[in-house]
Design a protein around this motif. Structure first.
Motif, PDB file in Angstrom:
ATOM      1  N   ASP A  99      36.748  36.241  38.428  1.00  0.00           N
ATOM      2  CA  ASP A  99      37.514  35.857  37.235  1.00  0.00           C
ATOM      3  C   ASP A  99      36.677  36.016  35.969  1.00  0.00           C
ATOM      4  OD1 ASP A  99      39.691  35.222  38.808  1.00  0.00           O
ATOM      5  OD2 ASP A  99      39.003  33.157  39.117  1.00  0.00           O
ATOM      6  N   THR A 100      35.431  35.581  36.001  1.00  0.00           N
ATOM      7  CA  THR A 100      34.526  35.710  34.850  1.00  0.00           C
ATOM      8  C   THR A 100      33.182  36.210  35.344  1.00  0.00           C
ATOM      9  OG1 THR A 100      33.784  33.411  35.027  1.00  0.00           O
ATOM     10  CG2 THR A 100      35.672  33.853  33.571  1.00  0.00           C
ATOM     11  N   MET A 101      32.460  36.875  34.432  1.00  0.00           N
ATOM     12  CA  MET A 101      31.130  37.371  34.776  1.00  0.00           C
ATOM     13  C   MET A 101      30.241  37.187  33.560  1.00  0.00           C
ATOM     14  SD  MET A 101      29.960  41.223  35.914  1.00  0.00           S
ATOM     15  CE  MET A 101      31.168  41.287  37.232  1.00  0.00           C
ATOM     16  N   GLU A 102      29.066  36.616  33.805  1.00  0.00           N
ATOM     17  CA  GLU A 102      28.105  36.354  32.740  1.00  0.00           C
ATOM     18  C   GLU A 102      26.741  36.861  33.164  1.00  0.00           C
ATOM     19  OE1 GLU A 102      28.355  32.172  32.600  1.00  0.00           O
ATOM     20  OE2 GLU A 102      30.134  32.103  31.309  1.00  0.00           O
ATOM     21  N   LEU A 103      25.923  37.153  32.196  1.00  0.00           N
ATOM     22  CA  LEU A 103      24.555  37.564  32.492  1.00  0.00           C
ATOM     23  C   LEU A 103      23.754  36.358  32.936  1.00  0.00           C
ATOM     24  CD1 LEU A 103      23.906  39.991  29.504  1.00  0.00           C
ATOM     25  CD2 LEU A 103      24.307  40.604  31.881  1.00  0.00           C
ATOM     26  N   ALA A 104      22.898  36.564  33.892  1.00  0.00           N
ATOM     27  CA  ALA A 104      22.134  35.464  34.474  1.00  0.00           C
ATOM     28  C   ALA A 104      20.853  35.268  33.686  1.00  0.00           C
ATOM     29  CB  ALA A 104      21.824  35.753  35.935  1.00  0.00           C
ATOM     30  N   VAL A 112      34.069  29.780  43.743  1.00  0.00           N
ATOM     31  CA  VAL A 112      32.627  29.865  43.961  1.00  0.00           C
ATOM     32  C   VAL A 112      31.990  30.574  42.773  1.00  0.00           C
ATOM     33  CG1 VAL A 112      32.778  29.887  46.476  1.00  0.00           C
ATOM     34  CG2 VAL A 112      32.889  32.045  45.206  1.00  0.00           C
ATOM     35  N   ARG A 113      30.683  30.396  42.616  1.00  0.00           N
ATOM     36  CA  ARG A 113      29.875  31.106  41.618  1.00  0.00           C
ATOM     37  C   ARG A 113      28.728  31.773  42.362  1.00  0.00           C
ATOM     38  NH1 ARG A 113      27.620  27.958  36.992  1.00  0.00           N
ATOM     39  NH2 ARG A 113      27.736  29.987  35.910  1.00  0.00           N
ATOM     40  N   LEU A 114      28.644  33.089  42.235  1.00  0.00           N
ATOM     41  CA  LEU A 114      27.637  33.861  42.939  1.00  0.00           C
ATOM     42  C   LEU A 114      26.673  34.461  41.934  1.00  0.00           C
ATOM     43  CD1 LEU A 114      29.764  35.783  45.596  1.00  0.00           C
ATOM     44  CD2 LEU A 114      28.510  33.640  45.858  1.00  0.00           C
ATOM     45  N   ARG A 115      25.394  34.409  42.267  1.00  0.00           N
ATOM     46  CA  ARG A 115      24.353  35.022  41.448  1.00  0.00           C
ATOM     47  C   ARG A 115      23.775  36.207  42.221  1.00  0.00           C
ATOM     48  NH1 ARG A 115      20.240  32.317  37.625  1.00  0.00           N
ATOM     49  NH2 ARG A 115      18.771  34.004  37.200  1.00  0.00           N
ATOM     50  N   GLY A 116      23.790  37.350  41.589  1.00  0.00           N
ATOM     51  CA  GLY A 116      23.261  38.518  42.267  1.00  0.00           C
ATOM     52  C   GLY A 116      23.132  39.695  41.311  1.00  0.00           C
ATOM     53  N   GLU A 117      22.650  40.785  41.874  1.00  0.00           N
ATOM     54  CA  GLU A 117      22.428  41.997  41.085  1.00  0.00           C
ATOM     55  C   GLU A 117      23.603  42.958  41.294  1.00  0.00           C
ATOM     56  OE1 GLU A 117      19.369  45.807  41.034  1.00  0.00           O
ATOM     57  OE2 GLU A 117      18.689  43.877  41.847  1.00  0.00           O
ATOM     58  N   LEU A 118      24.110  43.486  40.187  1.00  0.00           N
ATOM     59  CA  LEU A 118      25.237  44.411  40.263  1.00  0.00           C
ATOM     60  C   LEU A 118      24.784  45.728  40.874  1.00  0.00           C
ATOM     61  CD1 LEU A 118      27.068  43.912  36.838  1.00  0.00           C
ATOM     62  CD2 LEU A 118      27.807  43.159  39.093  1.00  0.00           C
ATOM     63  N   GLU A 162      21.496  41.469  36.488  1.00  0.00           N
ATOM     64  CA  GLU A 162      21.642  40.226  37.258  1.00  0.00           C
ATOM     65  C   GLU A 162      22.677  39.365  36.562  1.00  0.00           C
ATOM     66  OE1 GLU A 162      18.902  36.662  39.233  1.00  0.00           O
ATOM     67  OE2 GLU A 162      18.054  38.086  37.781  1.00  0.00           O
ATOM     68  N   VAL A 163      23.751  39.025  37.299  1.00  0.00           N
ATOM     69  CA  VAL A 163      24.878  38.313  36.695  1.00  0.00           C
ATOM     70  C   VAL A 163      25.234  37.112  37.557  1.00  0.00           C
ATOM     71  CG1 VAL A 163      25.794  40.422  35.637  1.00  0.00           C
ATOM     72  CG2 VAL A 163      26.562  39.754  37.925  1.00  0.00           C
ATOM     73  N   ILE A 164      26.047  36.250  36.987  1.00  0.00           N
ATOM     74  CA  ILE A 164      26.663  35.130  37.699  1.00  0.00           C
ATOM     75  C   ILE A 164      28.157  35.353  37.621  1.00  0.00           C
ATOM     76  CG2 ILE A 164      27.068  32.658  37.732  1.00  0.00           C
ATOM     77  CD1 ILE A 164      24.298  32.238  36.632  1.00  0.00           C
ATOM     78  N   ALA A 165      28.794  35.576  38.794  1.00  0.00           N
ATOM     79  CA  ALA A 165      30.224  35.860  38.875  1.00  0.00           C
ATOM     80  C   ALA A 165      30.939  34.631  39.411  1.00  0.00           C
ATOM     81  CB  ALA A 165      30.482  37.064  39.770  1.00  0.00           C
ATOM     82  N   SER A 166      32.024  34.287  38.750  1.00  0.00           N
ATOM     83  CA  SER A 166      32.839  33.138  39.177  1.00  0.00           C
ATOM     84  C   SER A 166      34.180  33.654  39.663  1.00  0.00           C
ATOM     85  CB  SER A 166      33.047  32.169  38.011  1.00  0.00           C
ATOM     86  OG  SER A 166      31.802  31.682  37.560  1.00  0.00           O
ATOM     87  N   GLY A 167      34.671  33.137  40.794  1.00  0.00           N
ATOM     88  CA  GLY A 167      35.949  33.552  41.343  1.00  0.00           C
ATOM     89  C   GLY A 167      36.187  32.910  42.688  1.00  0.00           C
ATOM     90  N   LYS A 168      36.967  33.566  43.491  1.00  0.00           N
ATOM     91  CA  LYS A 168      37.272  33.037  44.813  1.00  0.00           C
ATOM     92  C   LYS A 168      37.027  34.117  45.852  1.00  0.00           C
ATOM     93  CE  LYS A 168      42.206  34.164  44.617  1.00  0.00           C
ATOM     94  NZ  LYS A 168      43.585  33.649  44.731  1.00  0.00           N
ATOM     95  N   LEU A 169      36.655  33.655  47.064  1.00  0.00           N
ATOM     96  CA  LEU A 169      36.440  34.567  48.174  1.00  0.00           C
ATOM     97  C   LEU A 169      37.769  34.841  48.858  1.00  0.00           C
ATOM     98  CD1 LEU A 169      33.136  33.378  49.863  1.00  0.00           C
ATOM     99  CD2 LEU A 169      33.478  35.271  48.278  1.00  0.00           C
ATOM    100  N   THR A 170      37.932  36.056  49.285  1.00  0.00           N
ATOM    101  CA  THR A 170      39.120  36.450  50.011  1.00  0.00           C
ATOM    102  C   THR A 170      38.737  37.574  50.953  1.00  0.00           C
ATOM    103  OG1 THR A 170      41.413  37.186  49.828  1.00  0.00           O
ATOM    104  CG2 THR A 170      39.831  38.120  48.275  1.00  0.00           C
ATOM    105  N   THR A 171      39.688  37.982  51.780  1.00  0.00           N
ATOM    106  CA  THR A 171      39.435  39.084  52.698  1.00  0.00           C
ATOM    107  C   THR A 171      40.343  40.245  52.351  1.00  0.00           C
ATOM    108  OG1 THR A 171      41.072  38.251  54.270  1.00  0.00           O
ATOM    109  CG2 THR A 171      38.784  37.507  54.541  1.00  0.00           C
ATOM    110  N   TYR A 172      39.878  41.418  52.734  1.00  0.00           N
ATOM    111  CA  TYR A 172      40.649  42.634  52.543  1.00  0.00           C
ATOM    112  C   TYR A 172      40.975  43.168  53.916  1.00  0.00           C
ATOM    113  CZ  TYR A 172      41.920  47.368  51.051  1.00  0.00           C
ATOM    114  OH  TYR A 172      42.578  48.543  50.837  1.00  0.00           O
ATOM    115  N   ALA A 173      42.259  42.971  54.290  1.00  0.00           N
ATOM    116  CA  ALA A 173      42.665  43.300  55.658  1.00  0.00           C
ATOM    117  C   ALA A 173      42.541  44.778  55.959  1.00  0.00           C
ATOM    118  CB  ALA A 173      44.113  42.834  55.900  1.00  0.00           C
ATOM    119  N   GLY A 174      42.664  45.620  54.954  1.00  0.00           N
ATOM    120  CA  GLY A 174      42.609  47.052  55.186  1.00  0.00           C
ATOM    121  C   GLY A 174      41.275  47.508  55.736  1.00  0.00           C
ATOM    122  N   ARG A 175      40.198  46.753  55.470  1.00  0.00           N
ATOM    123  CA  ARG A 175      38.881  47.140  55.959  1.00  0.00           C
ATOM    124  C   ARG A 175      38.206  46.030  56.748  1.00  0.00           C
ATOM    125  NH1 ARG A 175      36.169  50.317  50.789  1.00  0.00           N
ATOM    126  NH2 ARG A 175      37.761  51.967  50.639  1.00  0.00           N
TER     127      ARG A 175
END
Length: 493
Positions: free
Chosen positions: A116-121, A46-52, A95-108
């Motif tokens: 995987d990569t992050m670019e300025l939007a 997925v590619r997500l656009r948002g504010e850090l 504001e960046v566009i982050a590319s990677g994959k969604l996963t879960t963190y069982a501990g929480r």
């Protein structure tokens, strides 16, 4: 008969599985792993656009952050390998566009994105990051005007940090050769791309680490140059590592990045900003022909300054010599006076000779032998008739005798030993110093008492006598004799 707990109520104290029930009781780990597989299979990339937000870099090198918009937020993590390859420094608010994959963190029991990569939007985010970095470095004083150093007037060796294959290095070398040929050291670097910032900062620090003397000595001036381009192309010169390397360089630096309208943070950190690489070469060295002309002009002015006093002196000497009178006119009065004095001397000598001749002729008659013999006889007769009066001699001797008697009486009255004849004594200490008080006599170690017929030496036994000496009754003057002698007798007899 069924028990009340089993009739009309499905809940009980113990969990039981009814026959034919397909609702399997999962464990927490099982359901977490199941959810993880579902999420990762459905959102594998997925590619997500948002504010850090909440950006934090762990000691292990991993990057943790959160991406948010107006309504939602999702956690994100970027492992160390990918975080080290970022082309910018992530900060809160970007504001960046982050590319990677969604996963879960069982501990929480939370889901997150593994980036995987992050670019300025967009360019706006890039400019925002630029302004934030500029404000932070400016707050540290890296852009202060007081840190700017003057460029050397004529550098003997110039270091250039740029790409060895571009047109920039050719323009710099060509411009330096036209103006003032100098030795140039080129440190080849990438001027664009992911590794460009590291190479540029290492090149600047490498030039500064060279020794100050030797065959491979440190250059006198550095030029950090690059051609024009977009803000993404020039971003390497906005990196904090490049800015700090330029600010900490022991060698003065000229920043010539981009065209005249392009501005990078390297321009603010450098000692001088050049609008173009060619302008940087013009700033680095003067024009040799102009410098030679300037030196020749200075030499001409120096010669004129040196000769100016001589020419002024000649003019003043000529002007004053014209006002001076002729030597003959200066001597004419003296020559006339000399002539008059010579004439007066000649006439005076003649007159004096005539007068002396006449006087001699008149005295010649008086100097005759019979006249001289007559005058001699008269002088002898006058001498024989002259007698000395004895009364005059007697009076002179009497006056001298009276003067001698007066001096004798004064001497007798002033003689310190005359009172010894009448019973007085002189008291001295062992060193012969005359004592005039009882205190001095008491302090003396020995006494010498001088009488009229000798000296008595006494050694003191105590500081003060025990029995006072008897006082002598004053003598009564005799009744006989003239009345004027009945008073106090004369101390000196």
């Amino acid at each position: 008969m069924a028990s009340p707990s089993q009739s009309g109520n499905d809940s009980g104290l113990l969990a039981r599985e009814a026959a034919g029930d397909n609702a399997h009781a999962y464990s927490v780990s099982e359901i977490s792993n199941a959810l993880k597989r579902v999420v990762e299979d459905r959102f594998g990339h997925v590619r997500l656009r948002g504010e850090l937000s909440g950006v934090k870099r762990a000691a292990s090198g991993h990057l943790y952050c959160a991406l948010k918009d107006e309504k939602a937020v999702i956690d994100g993590v970027m492992w160390r390998g990918n975080a080290g390859n970022l082309a910018f420094r992530p900060e809160d608010g970007l504001e960046v566009i982050a590319s990677g994959k969604l996963t879960t963190y069982a501990g929480r029991s939370k889901y997150q994105i593994v980036i995987d990569t992050m670019e300025l939007a967009g360019e706006g985010a890039l400019l925002a990051l630029l302004e934030k970095t500029k404000a932070r470095l400016e707050g540290e004083g890296l852009f202060a005007a007081s840190r700017k150093r003057p460029l050397p007037f004529l550098p003997d060796r110039i270091g250039v940090v740029t790409s060895p294959t571009g047109a920039v290095i050719r323009d710099i070398l060509h411009r330096l050769a036209d103006r003032f040929p100098s030795e140039v050291l080129v440190w080849p670097v990438l001027v664009q791309g992911q590794d460009a910032a590291r190479q540029v900062s290492e090149a600047v620090r490498g030039f500064g680490a060279l020794p100050e003397s030797g065959p491979m000595r440190r250059p006198d001036l550095l030029i950090v140059a690059r051609g024009g381009g977009s803000i993404e192309d020039l971003w390497s010169f906005n990196e904090e590592s490049v800015v700090r390397a330029i600010a900490e360089s022991p060698v003065p630096v000229i920043s010539a990045v981009g065209h005249e309208t392009d501005t990078t943070l390297a321009d603010f950190a450098a000692d001088r900003r050049a609008p173009t690489p060619t302008a940087a070469a013009e700033m680095a060295v003067p024009v040799r022909i102009d410098l030679a002309g300037f030196i020749a002009d200075l030499a001409h002015r120096q010669q004129k300054c040196a000769m100016r006093p001589v020419s002024l002196g000649r003019e003043r000497l000529a002007a004053r010599s014209e006002r001076l009178p002729q030597p003959g006119s200066l001597l004419q009065p003296q020559m006339q006076r000399l002539d008059e004095a010579s004439e007066a001397l000649r006439c005076g000598l003649q007159d004096r000779a005539v007068e002396a001749r006449e006087r001699l002729q008149s005295d010649a008659a008086r100097l005759s032998a019979p006249l001289l013999r007559q005058r001699f006889r008269e002088a002898r007769t006058a001498l024989a008739n002259t007698r000395l009066a004895p009364r005059l001699i007697v009076q002179r001797i009497a006056r001298k005798g009276e003067l001698l008697d007066n001096q004798s009486r004064i001497f007798a009255s002033l003689d310190p030993k005359a009172p010894l004849q009448r019973g007085f004594a002189l008291v001295r200490d062992g060193e012969g110093t005359l004592l005039t008080s009882e205190q001095q006599a008491v302090q003396a170690d020995a006494l010498a008492i001088e009488f009229k017929d000798g000296t008595l030496r006494v050694g003191q036994q105590s500081s003060r006598p025990t029995t006072p000496a008897p006082r002598t009754k004053p003598r009564t003057p005799k009744k006989d004799g003239p009345p004027e002698n009945r008073g106090q007798q004369d101390l000196f007899g």
